[in-house]
Design an enzyme around this catalytic site. Structure first.
Site, PDB file in Angstrom:
ATOM      1  CE  LYS A 176      -4.232  -2.128   1.389  1.00 26.17           C
ATOM      2  NZ  LYS A 176      -5.215  -2.472   2.409  1.00 26.17           N
TER       3      LYS A 176
ATOM      4  NE  ARG B 274      -6.585  -8.895   0.354  1.00 27.76           N
ATOM      5  CZ  ARG B 274      -6.149  -8.090  -0.599  1.00 27.76           C
ATOM      6  NH1 ARG B 274      -5.202  -7.216  -0.359  1.00 27.76           N
ATOM      7  NH2 ARG B 274      -6.668  -8.148  -1.810  1.00 27.76           N
TER       8      ARG B 274
HETATM    9  N1  PMM Z   1      -7.008  -4.315   0.888  1.00 25.61           N
HETATM   10  C1  PMM Z   1      -7.297  -4.387  -0.431  1.00 25.61           C
HETATM   11  C2  PMM Z   1      -8.201  -5.352  -0.896  1.00 25.61           C
HETATM   12  N2  PMM Z   1      -8.777  -6.235  -0.057  1.00 25.61           N
HETATM   13  N3  PMM Z   1      -9.043  -7.108   2.114  1.00 25.61           N
HETATM   14  C3  PMM Z   1      -8.757  -7.069   3.414  1.00 25.61           C
HETATM   15  N4  PMM Z   1      -9.337  -7.963   4.262  1.00 25.61           N
HETATM   16  N5  PMM Z   1      -7.912  -6.130   3.935  1.00 25.61           N
HETATM   17  C4  PMM Z   1      -7.302  -5.202   3.154  1.00 25.61           C
HETATM   18  O1  PMM Z   1      -6.539  -4.378   3.694  1.00 25.61           O
HETATM   19  C5  PMM Z   1      -7.586  -5.212   1.745  1.00 25.61           C
HETATM   20  C6  PMM Z   1      -8.475  -6.202   1.266  1.00 25.61           C
HETATM   21  C7  PMM Z   1      -6.647  -3.454  -1.382  1.00 25.61           C
HETATM   22  O2  PMM Z   1      -5.361  -3.866  -1.743  1.00 25.61           O
HETATM   23  P1  PMM Z   1      -4.972  -4.649  -3.130  1.00 25.61           P
HETATM   24  O3  PMM Z   1      -5.360  -3.748  -4.284  1.00 25.61           O
HETATM   25  O4  PMM Z   1      -3.502  -4.914  -3.052  1.00 25.61           O
HETATM   26  O5  PMM Z   1      -5.741  -5.932  -3.198  1.00 25.61           O
END
Ligand code: PMM
Length: 262
Positions: A204, A240
């Site tokens: 991020k 994650r």
């Molecule tokens: N962040 C993203 C997408 N899904 N799900 C959870 N549980 N927590 C998060 O912080 C989260 C998520 C956005 O990030 P990406 O674009 O790298 O998927």
């Protein structure tokens, strides 16, 4: 939890895994690298992203979920749509990961009660087009904790089993860098709920700012892995992440450190 975005526009890996075969192959790579869960999403939630129609989202994620599940990979689906959650569980997903904490779709709560699978409930204040303008807090730590606690209580009152709820601070969702660090620095406030905590910091922007905002996404993987180890040490149940292998070695340090302290 390994990240598999089957999207054209995710900030971290958009467009790389849009084809079913490529996405499935990457999911298998994540599992082989040691991911316990592969998180499959078909809608980008980056700041400013536009919504994707559920039918489009489903055409992206369902074949991938089906294929990975058939090959023995534990899959979560990253969706804010109840219909996608239901079809994904039918296709083999074992966890629903809703970054809106079941707020975006009024049918999500009843769907989750019917599906009876775990739900990741994130702290959320609105869709990607408005979330940056809602990153205002007097005390981000207590406000995030209270809002998330309230969300969990509402879900339980409506009939979701407490044993099926996981929580996530929603890093970057209506939070700027300073907010993210304050929430991470007080992760114990969320761990104190007694529910499993999921942390998604990987790649991020606030991680990029530590190294060099212009650096490649890959350059964010090392600091992301360090955050994963620190989050684990402070009680996170899952992290994650995009780079599973690097994270595994960071988590091995946290694990060994914990053993040493026992
Ligand atoms: N962040 C993203 C997408 N899904 N799900 C959870 N549980 N927590 C998060 O912080 C989260 C998520 C956005 O990030 P990406 O674009 O790298 O998927």
């Amino acid at each position: 939890m390994g990240v598999l975005n089957v999207t054209s526009d995710s900030f971290s890996d958009g467009g790389r895994w849009l084809r079913t075969e490529a996405a499935t192959a990457h999911g298998l790579e994540l599992a082989a690298a040691g991911a316990d869960i592969v998180d499959v999403g078909g809608e980008s939630t980056r700041p400013g992203a536009h919504r994707v129609a559920p039918a489009e989202e489903q055409s992206r994620v369902l074949p991938v979920i089906r294929s990975l599940s058939e090959q023995g990979v534990a899959v979560s689906v990253d969706t804010m749509n109840a219909s996608t959650a239901r079809l994904s569980v039918e296709a083999g997903a074992i966890i629903v990961n809703d970054v809106s904490g079941a707020l975006a779709d009024p049918d999500m709560t009843s769907t989750m009660i019917a599906l009876d699978v775990p739900l990741v409930v994130s702290h959320w204040r609105g869709h990607s087009d408005v979330m940056n303008s809602r990153a205002t807090y007097d005390n981000v730590v207590s406000e995030v904790a209270h809002e998330l606690e309230y969300r969990v209580a509402e879900l339980i009152v409506r009939g979701v089993a407490p044993s099926k709820i996981l929580v996530d601070p929603g890093l970057g969702f209506a939070k700027n860098s300073e907010h993210n660090w304050q929430v991470l620095g007080h992760l114990d406030r969320l761990v104190a709920f007694g529910l499993p905590v999921v942390v998604g910091a990987s790649r991020k922007r606030f991680v990029g700012e530590l190294v060099d905002e212009l650096a490649s996404m890959d350059a964010r993987d090392f600091p992301s892995a360090v955050i994963a180890a620190l989050a684990a040490q402070h009680g996170a149940w899952a992290v994650r992440v995009h780079d599973v292998a690097l994270t595994k070695s960071a988590l091995a340090v946290a694990e060994a450190w914990k053993r040493g302290a026992e």
